[in-house]
Design a protein around this motif. Structure first.
Motif, PDB file in Angstrom:
ATOM      1  N   MET A  41     -62.644  29.361  10.487  1.00 42.05           N
ATOM      2  CA  MET A  41     -62.196  27.825  11.227  1.00 42.05           C
ATOM      3  C   MET A  41     -63.492  27.022  11.089  1.00 42.05           C
ATOM      4  O   MET A  41     -63.975  26.742  12.002  1.00 42.05           O
ATOM      5  CB  MET A  41     -61.517  27.905  12.503  1.00 42.05           C
ATOM      6  CG  MET A  41     -60.228  28.791  12.640  1.00 42.05           C
ATOM      7  SD  MET A  41     -59.453  28.864  14.099  1.00 42.05           S
ATOM      8  CE  MET A  41     -57.933  29.374  14.012  1.00 42.05           C
ATOM      9  N   PRO A  42     -63.851  26.502   9.985  1.00 44.57           N
ATOM     10  CA  PRO A  42     -64.939  25.541   9.788  1.00 44.57           C
ATOM     11  C   PRO A  42     -64.590  24.096  10.529  1.00 44.57           C
ATOM     12  O   PRO A  42     -65.526  23.444  10.642  1.00 44.57           O
ATOM     13  CB  PRO A  42     -64.956  25.383   8.259  1.00 44.57           C
ATOM     14  CG  PRO A  42     -63.630  25.568   7.613  1.00 44.57           C
ATOM     15  CD  PRO A  42     -63.255  26.681   8.588  1.00 44.57           C
ATOM     16  N   CYS A  43     -63.331  24.080  10.669  1.00 43.00           N
ATOM     17  CA  CYS A  43     -63.119  22.501  11.488  1.00 43.00           C
ATOM     18  C   CYS A  43     -62.744  22.921  12.856  1.00 43.00           C
ATOM     19  O   CYS A  43     -63.008  23.622  13.567  1.00 43.00           O
ATOM     20  CB  CYS A  43     -62.161  21.637  10.614  1.00 43.00           C
ATOM     21  SG  CYS A  43     -62.396  20.004  10.990  1.00 43.00           S
ATOM     22  N   ASN A  44     -61.345  22.110  13.248  1.00 48.38           N
ATOM     23  CA  ASN A  44     -61.007  22.578  14.476  1.00 48.38           C
ATOM     24  C   ASN A  44     -60.411  23.959  14.881  1.00 48.38           C
ATOM     25  O   ASN A  44     -59.765  24.882  13.819  1.00 48.38           O
ATOM     26  CB  ASN A  44     -59.681  21.701  14.747  1.00 48.38           C
ATOM     27  CG  ASN A  44     -58.630  21.806  13.869  1.00 48.38           C
ATOM     28  OD1 ASN A  44     -58.863  21.794  12.664  1.00 48.38           O
ATOM     29  ND2 ASN A  44     -57.441  21.825  14.238  1.00 48.38           N
ATOM     30  N   PRO A  45     -60.739  24.666  16.113  1.00 50.26           N
ATOM     31  CA  PRO A  45     -60.514  25.997  16.414  1.00 50.26           C
ATOM     32  C   PRO A  45     -58.956  26.058  16.994  1.00 50.26           C
ATOM     33  O   PRO A  45     -58.713  26.336  18.128  1.00 50.26           O
ATOM     34  CB  PRO A  45     -61.433  26.438  17.606  1.00 50.26           C
ATOM     35  CG  PRO A  45     -61.555  25.019  18.204  1.00 50.26           C
ATOM     36  CD  PRO A  45     -61.394  24.009  17.168  1.00 50.26           C
ATOM     37  N   SER A  46     -57.925  25.643  16.276  1.00 46.46           N
ATOM     38  CA  SER A  46     -56.471  25.460  16.614  1.00 46.46           C
ATOM     39  C   SER A  46     -55.645  25.960  15.345  1.00 46.46           C
ATOM     40  O   SER A  46     -56.053  25.666  14.343  1.00 46.46           O
ATOM     41  CB  SER A  46     -56.342  24.095  17.114  1.00 46.46           C
ATOM     42  OG  SER A  46     -56.164  23.063  16.376  1.00 46.46           O
ATOM     43  N   ILE A  47     -54.351  26.237  15.769  1.00 48.17           N
ATOM     44  CA  ILE A  47     -53.302  26.463  14.726  1.00 48.17           C
ATOM     45  C   ILE A  47     -52.091  25.960  15.245  1.00 48.17           C
ATOM     46  O   ILE A  47     -51.893  25.887  16.686  1.00 48.17           O
ATOM     47  CB  ILE A  47     -53.157  27.866  14.685  1.00 48.17           C
ATOM     48  CG1 ILE A  47     -54.225  28.841  14.205  1.00 48.17           C
ATOM     49  CG2 ILE A  47     -51.814  28.106  13.775  1.00 48.17           C
ATOM     50  CD1 ILE A  47     -54.797  28.483  12.730  1.00 48.17           C
ATOM     51  N   GLN A  94     -54.447  26.573  21.088  1.00 48.12           N
ATOM     52  CA  GLN A  94     -56.059  26.814  20.945  1.00 48.12           C
ATOM     53  C   GLN A  94     -56.336  28.143  20.703  1.00 48.12           C
ATOM     54  O   GLN A  94     -55.878  29.086  21.205  1.00 48.12           O
ATOM     55  CB  GLN A  94     -56.640  26.353  22.422  1.00 48.12           C
ATOM     56  CG  GLN A  94     -58.029  25.936  21.884  1.00 48.12           C
ATOM     57  CD  GLN A  94     -58.244  24.614  21.350  1.00 48.12           C
ATOM     58  OE1 GLN A  94     -57.327  23.661  21.534  1.00 48.12           O
ATOM     59  NE2 GLN A  94     -59.104  24.568  20.461  1.00 48.12           N
ATOM     60  N   SER A  95     -57.012  28.388  19.580  1.00 41.36           N
ATOM     61  CA  SER A  95     -57.632  29.609  19.077  1.00 41.36           C
ATOM     62  C   SER A  95     -58.924  30.173  19.527  1.00 41.36           C
ATOM     63  O   SER A  95     -59.875  29.307  19.399  1.00 41.36           O
ATOM     64  CB  SER A  95     -57.217  29.645  17.409  1.00 41.36           C
ATOM     65  OG  SER A  95     -55.996  29.422  16.900  1.00 41.36           O
ATOM     66  N   ASP A  96     -59.069  31.381  19.555  1.00 40.59           N
ATOM     67  CA  ASP A  96     -60.454  32.123  19.705  1.00 40.59           C
ATOM     68  C   ASP A  96     -60.826  32.211  18.064  1.00 40.59           C
ATOM     69  O   ASP A  96     -60.441  33.030  17.427  1.00 40.59           O
ATOM     70  CB  ASP A  96     -60.331  33.271  20.210  1.00 40.59           C
ATOM     71  CG  ASP A  96     -61.629  33.623  20.488  1.00 40.59           C
ATOM     72  OD1 ASP A  96     -62.570  33.740  19.613  1.00 40.59           O
ATOM     73  OD2 ASP A  96     -61.822  34.341  21.704  1.00 40.59           O
ATOM     74  N   LYS A  97     -61.668  31.278  17.578  1.00 40.03           N
ATOM     75  CA  LYS A  97     -62.119  31.400  16.183  1.00 40.03           C
ATOM     76  C   LYS A  97     -62.740  32.770  15.779  1.00 40.03           C
ATOM     77  O   LYS A  97     -62.682  32.885  14.485  1.00 40.03           O
ATOM     78  CB  LYS A  97     -62.861  29.991  16.002  1.00 40.03           C
ATOM     79  CG  LYS A  97     -64.243  29.933  16.160  1.00 40.03           C
ATOM     80  CD  LYS A  97     -64.791  28.765  15.548  1.00 40.03           C
ATOM     81  CE  LYS A  97     -66.397  28.863  15.439  1.00 40.03           C
ATOM     82  NZ  LYS A  97     -66.851  27.470  15.016  1.00 40.03           N
ATOM     83  N   ILE A  98     -63.364  33.300  16.619  1.00 38.70           N
ATOM     84  CA  ILE A  98     -63.907  34.545  16.341  1.00 38.70           C
ATOM     85  C   ILE A  98     -62.891  35.679  16.180  1.00 38.70           C
ATOM     86  O   ILE A  98     -63.113  36.494  15.431  1.00 38.70           O
ATOM     87  CB  ILE A  98     -65.258  34.906  17.295  1.00 38.70           C
ATOM     88  CG1 ILE A  98     -66.131  33.820  17.609  1.00 38.70           C
ATOM     89  CG2 ILE A  98     -65.831  36.202  17.090  1.00 38.70           C
ATOM     90  CD1 ILE A  98     -67.084  33.645  16.365  1.00 38.70           C
TER      91      ILE A  98
END
Length: 622
Positions: A41-47, A94-98
């Motif tokens: 997720m190089p931009c916002n950490p959400s889906i 809101q996502s945990d991008k890791i």
């Protein structure tokens, strides 16, 4: 190396394309710049979000993976626009991008028929204008039947901050220019677009007491039909809301000439619906402040994504801008903001299957087609992966209609209208928003996932039970009745939700828009075991029955012209009285139906009439 399909790029489009193709039984190689960076997720950490959230539900209904990944790795859940009509309701997590990337990495590595390969693709080799091989920079060759390009923003990309600019992919990763040359060499029209990203700052350096808490919800929300476990509100991570200040505005106005965007360093087109912060100041100069959301990136990171604060200002100006925000006096920056320019194609060169018209067996999906957003990319990737397999098997492609999915709206828009800026899905782009809802994605699309083999027997059986329970409940609601003296009637009368003065069915009670249906769950037996999504579907079905019927009638009229097919071998030079522009557009886009032809920008009703007259005369098509 040999395989059926090579997928080039392991972002959100590439992952869906590779997983779908492999699950449909083809041998697939996914080539990515980095073996351990899948669906990042190089931009916002959400889906999710408006329209986008419905796309994720559609991906899940078709058998894709994004919905499951988002559910499994969420930090916070919300249902957006719930105070408005159901046609615009949408989930946003809101996502945990890791964890999201790790989840997808495991899915790719454990998928049968799928091999993950680290490398840089140098060229796509054609044989008689048909894909035959993929050449890597280190000299390795992969023989294949189909290639799917999902290169995101990595084609000839350049990072910009103020007067500084250098060749790089997102987050200082590798970029590649050779594939752009491959496309140009084969007469594919290339566009140059721009996007940007805001700074990431240390959460521990922010004074959150100066921000407004933005919590999630305790509602049982999920993108995926298969999700049964829901994160309670007590375990969700909060977001926060702040506003820019007059000082922020002043800093930008005094330093506007230093912005890469306004200094002339960037000439490409950026996304209108996700502008840089300096662009907001210029375009909405009468506004004294703008919303900025503070979003956590991962439980494993002490970082906050400063949503709405994208900029291409130099670092010294960025620091002044950040420290002018409430609670940011002692802020510590983890990553500075930047703008990025990249190559993409004019999508009017595609078929609705996402195969290039001019190169057989070369499919494109994601930001290379001029779109923005993880969800738009994943939706295209899934369709490209499915159609790549169907092409190999000499079957008709899966082409979703505008009337049955947002994915269909998006692809139809791209192919028929093209893009002059990064394309973002919006609910306003769909003519049939009441039909394309968050709650009915399965009912609209599950059958297609089943037909292509992405929905297994167990999943299909559960879906049939789910649908059967909905239908039985609607019938039972018509039979269950309440007198004015019943406990429920008294409560509804006392709270002003309804005025019940005579016997009434549960169906009629639900039909009243002022009634809170959640209160009915404990009073009406047949509602007790429904999922939140089933209940939402039933309420919309009952309350909006008249509107839904009218929209269905409109869709039926629309589908009549969609069914009027245009022969693939038609010679448009033989169609008399066509406007010159219309003739050229029809030759370029080569629509498959009258409906598609009528939606091409630049073609007017008179041209359609001439085309219909020719088809009746030449092919006896009514």
């Amino acid at each position: 190396m040999n395989c059926d399909i090579v997928v080039i790029g392991g972002g959100h489009a590439g992952v869906e394309a590779a997983l779908a193709s492999a699950r449909m039984g083809k041998k697939v190689i996914l080539v990515n710049l980095y073996k351990n960076r899948i669906a990042t997720m190089p931009c916002n950490p959400s889906i999710g979000g408006p329209a986008k959230g419905i796309v994720v539900r559609e991906i899940d209904a078709l058998g894709g993976e994004m919905g499951r990944a988002a559910d499994a790795t969420q930090l916070q859940a919300k249902l957006l626009n719930s105070s408005r009509g159901p046609g615009v309701w949408a989930l946003r997590f809101q996502s945990d991008k890791i964890e999201y990337s790790k989840y997808m990495q495991q899915k790719v590595e454990n998928q049968k028929n799928l091999t993950l390969l680290e490398g840089i693709v140098k060229d796509i080799i054609l044989n008689k204008n048909k894909v035959s091989q993929v050449l890597l920079e280190d000299g390795r060759i992969i023989k294949c039947q189909v290639a799917i390009l999902t290169t995101g923003t990595y084609l000839s990309s350049v990072i910009h901050r103020g007067s500084e600019n250098y060749s790089s992919g997102p987050n200082e990763e590798i970029t590649t220019s050779t594939l752009s040359e491959t496309l140009k060499r084969n007469n594919i029209k290339i566009l140059r677009f721009k996007t940007g990203t805001p700074p990431r700052v240390k959460a521990s350096s922010i004074d959150f007491s100066q921000a407004k808490l933005e919590p999630g919800t305790d509602a049982k929300l999920a993108f995926s039909f298969s999700t049964k476990n829901f994160k309670p509100l007590s375990e969700q991570v909060p977001c926060y809301l702040i506003y820019s200040t007059l000082e922020t505005k002043k800093i930008i106005e005094e330093n506007l000439h230093k912005s890469a965007m306004y200094s002339g360093n960037i000439n490409s087109t950026g996304p209108r619906y996700c502008p840089s912060f300096e662009d907001k100041i210029v375009r909405f100069n009468d506004k004294e402040k703008h919303q900025i959301f503070l979003e956590p990136e991962s439980l494993k990171l002490d970082t906050i994504y400063v949503q709405g604060f994208s900029t291409s200002m130099p670092i010294d100006v960025q620091e002044l801008m950040l420290k002018s925000l409430p609670g940011f006096k002692n802020v510590v920056v983890d990553k500075w903001a930047y703008a990025i320019e990249y190559d993409c194609i004019d999508p009017t060169q595609l078929k609705l299957s996402l195969e290039l018209q001019s190169i057989e067996n070369l499919f494109l999906a994601g930001q290379i087609n001029g779109t923005s957003g993880y969800e738009e990319a994943a939706g295209q990737g899934l369709i490209a992966g499915i159609n790549a397999v169907l092409k190999i098997e000499n079957k008709e492609p899966l082409i979703l209609k505008r009337s049955e999915s947002y994915i269909g709206v998006m692809i139809d828009d791209l192919v028929n209208k093209g893009v002059n800026e990064p394309y973002r899905l919006l609910t306003s782009r769909a003519e049939y928003r009441l039909t394309l809802r968050n709650d009915n994605a399965e009912i609209r699309l599950k059958k297609y996932g089943r037909e292509v083999g992405l929905i297994n027997d167990d999943e299909w059986k559960k879906y049939e039970e789910y649908l059967n329970q909905i239908n039985l409940t609607i019938e039972k609601l018509k039979e269950v009745r309440f007198t004015p003296k019943s406990e429920l009637s008294k409560k509804l009368n006392e709270t002003g939700q309804a005025k019940i003065s005579q016997g009434i069915s549960a169906y009629e009670i639900i039909k009243q828009p002022t009634v809170d249906v959640k209160e009915l769950k404990n009073q009406i037996e047949c509602l007790k075991n429904l999922t939140d999504n089933q209940l939402q579907y039933i309420v919309v079905h009952i309350r909006f029955a008249g509107y839904i019927q009218k929209e269905n009638e409109t869709i039926q009229r629309f589908e009549k012209i969609e069914k009027k097919q245009i022969p693939e071998n038609i010679n448009y030079d033989n169609v008399e009285n066509l406007a010159t522009e219309a003739r050229e557009l029809l030759k370029k886009i080569r629509p498959i139906s009258i409906g598609q032809a009528s939606r091409i920008t630049g073609i007017n009703p008179a041209d359609i009439q001439m085309l219909l007259f020719y088809l009746r005369k030449k092919y006896n098509k009514k």
